[in-house]
Design a protein around this motif. Structure first.
Motif, PDB file in Angstrom:
ATOM      1  N   UNK A  24      31.429  40.270  29.782  1.00 22.11           N
ATOM      2  CA  UNK A  24      31.948  41.590  29.420  1.00 22.11           C
ATOM      3  C   UNK A  24      31.635  41.955  27.971  1.00 22.11           C
ATOM      4  N   UNK A  25      31.221  41.002  27.157  1.00 18.69           N
ATOM      5  CA  UNK A  25      30.943  41.283  25.750  1.00 18.69           C
ATOM      6  C   UNK A  25      29.454  41.261  25.429  1.00 18.69           C
ATOM      7  N   UNK A  26      28.615  41.185  26.445  1.00 21.23           N
ATOM      8  CA  UNK A  26      27.170  41.263  26.276  1.00 21.23           C
ATOM      9  C   UNK A  26      26.757  42.728  26.400  1.00 21.23           C
ATOM     10  N   UNK A  27      25.497  43.012  26.384  1.00 18.31           N
ATOM     11  CA  UNK A  27      25.030  44.387  26.492  1.00 18.31           C
ATOM     12  C   UNK A  27      24.959  44.922  27.908  1.00 18.31           C
ATOM     13  N   UNK A  28      24.902  44.052  28.922  1.00 22.27           N
ATOM     14  CA  UNK A  28      24.723  44.482  30.304  1.00 22.27           C
ATOM     15  C   UNK A  28      26.037  45.010  30.867  1.00 22.27           C
ATOM     16  N   UNK A  29      25.952  46.128  31.591  1.00 20.15           N
ATOM     17  CA  UNK A  29      27.142  46.635  32.264  1.00 20.15           C
ATOM     18  C   UNK A  29      27.415  45.799  33.517  1.00 20.15           C
ATOM     19  N   UNK A  30      28.610  45.889  34.032  1.00 24.58           N
ATOM     20  CA  UNK A  30      28.975  45.155  35.246  1.00 24.58           C
ATOM     21  C   UNK A  30      28.182  45.674  36.442  1.00 24.58           C
ATOM     22  N   UNK A  31      27.946  44.816  37.448  1.00 20.89           N
ATOM     23  CA  UNK A  31      27.287  45.289  38.675  1.00 20.89           C
ATOM     24  C   UNK A  31      28.154  46.346  39.371  1.00 20.89           C
ATOM     25  N   UNK A  32      27.518  47.154  40.210  1.00 17.02           N
ATOM     26  CA  UNK A  32      28.247  48.199  40.934  1.00 17.02           C
ATOM     27  C   UNK A  32      29.430  47.640  41.692  1.00 17.02           C
ATOM     28  N   UNK A  33      30.560  48.307  41.508  1.00 24.09           N
ATOM     29  CA  UNK A  33      31.820  48.063  42.208  1.00 24.09           C
ATOM     30  C   UNK A  33      32.428  46.697  41.906  1.00 24.09           C
ATOM     31  N   UNK A  34      32.009  46.053  40.827  1.00 21.19           N
ATOM     32  CA  UNK A  34      32.626  44.799  40.388  1.00 21.19           C
ATOM     33  C   UNK A  34      33.646  45.113  39.301  1.00 21.19           C
ATOM     34  N   UNK A  35      34.768  44.400  39.316  1.00 20.45           N
ATOM     35  CA  UNK A  35      35.844  44.590  38.349  1.00 20.45           C
ATOM     36  C   UNK A  35      35.882  43.447  37.352  1.00 20.45           C
ATOM     37  N   UNK A  36      36.331  43.754  36.146  1.00 15.64           N
ATOM     38  CA  UNK A  36      36.591  42.719  35.146  1.00 15.64           C
ATOM     39  C   UNK A  36      37.899  43.074  34.455  1.00 15.64           C
ATOM     40  N   UNK A  37      38.679  42.064  34.119  1.00 15.03           N
ATOM     41  CA  UNK A  37      39.927  42.225  33.393  1.00 15.03           C
ATOM     42  C   UNK A  37      39.857  41.331  32.165  1.00 15.03           C
ATOM     43  N   UNK A  38      39.981  41.934  30.980  1.00 20.14           N
ATOM     44  CA  UNK A  38      40.000  41.185  29.718  1.00 20.14           C
ATOM     45  C   UNK A  38      41.402  41.246  29.137  1.00 20.14           C
ATOM     46  N   UNK A  39      41.899  40.096  28.700  1.00 21.67           N
ATOM     47  CA  UNK A  39      43.201  40.016  28.047  1.00 21.67           C
ATOM     48  C   UNK A  39      43.009  39.215  26.774  1.00 21.67           C
ATOM     49  N   UNK A  40      43.486  39.765  25.645  1.00 21.82           N
ATOM     50  CA  UNK A  40      43.326  39.056  24.377  1.00 21.82           C
ATOM     51  C   UNK A  40      44.481  39.393  23.450  1.00 21.82           C
TER      52      UNK A  40
END
Length: 180
Positions: A24-40
């Motif tokens: 999630x912190x690289x330049x590439x966006x997530x694949x279609x319809x994939x979710x990511x949750x970041x907690x910090x």
């Protein structure tokens, strides 16, 4: 490879991409319809930063992020575009818009423009980012509204621990500027 119509078959490329770790912190966006949750958690948002992101078509990703420090909370909506240039190099850009609220009638407006460069080495990603933040802040009724712009340089290290969990750390620096 080609299919029956003589067009190139991208299935092999898509399978290879699906097997790669997603950062999630690289330049590439997530694949279609994939979710990511970041907690910090960290300075100054000790209560935490929470972001949910969804990959959509055209190498885009949409996300909502909330940050809080007990007495003050900011919420942003963001759109990110990103591509992989080489197997290990990714580039992206993000635009965000949001605002904040808190004690003593504090309110704010924030606008972000961010450029990302990501280096992916197996289960490790190193992200570099440059961010322009424009803001307007009202600390309390009766005080004049303050505003301005800051430029940040940032870096992130993200390590894939398993298919579902990553550990990351980030640092941002506003060289030669008053810290907000």
């Amino acid at each position: 490879a080609t299919d029956d119509d003589g067009e190139e078959d991208d299935d092999e490329d898509e399978e290879e991409e699906d097997d790669r770790p997603r950062f999630t912190l690289s330049g590439v966006s997530l694949p279609r319809w994939k979710l990511a949750l970041d907690i910090s958690s960290g300075w100054p948002f000790f209560v935490g930063t929470y972001r949910i992101s969804l990959g959509i078509p055209f190498n885009l990703e949409v996300s909502v992020e909330a940050r809080s420090m007990w007495r003050y909370t900011e919420i942003d909506g963001r759109v990110r575009w990103g591509i992989r240039l080489l197997r290990f190099l990714a580039l992206g850009a993000e635009i965000g818009l949001g605002g904040g609220f808190g004690e003593y009638e504090r309110s704010s407006f924030v606008f972000n423009l961010t450029a990302f460069q990501g280096f992916e080495l197996g289960r490790i990603a190193i992200g570099i980012r440059e961010r322009l933040l424009a803001y307007s802040d009202n600390y309390s009724e009766g005080r004049p509204r303050e505003g301005g712009a800051l430029f940040f340089l940032g870096a992130a290290l993200e390590v894939q621990l398993s298919d579902a969990f990553h550990l990351f750390g980030t640092v941002d620096w506003a060289p030669g500027q008053d810290q907000r």
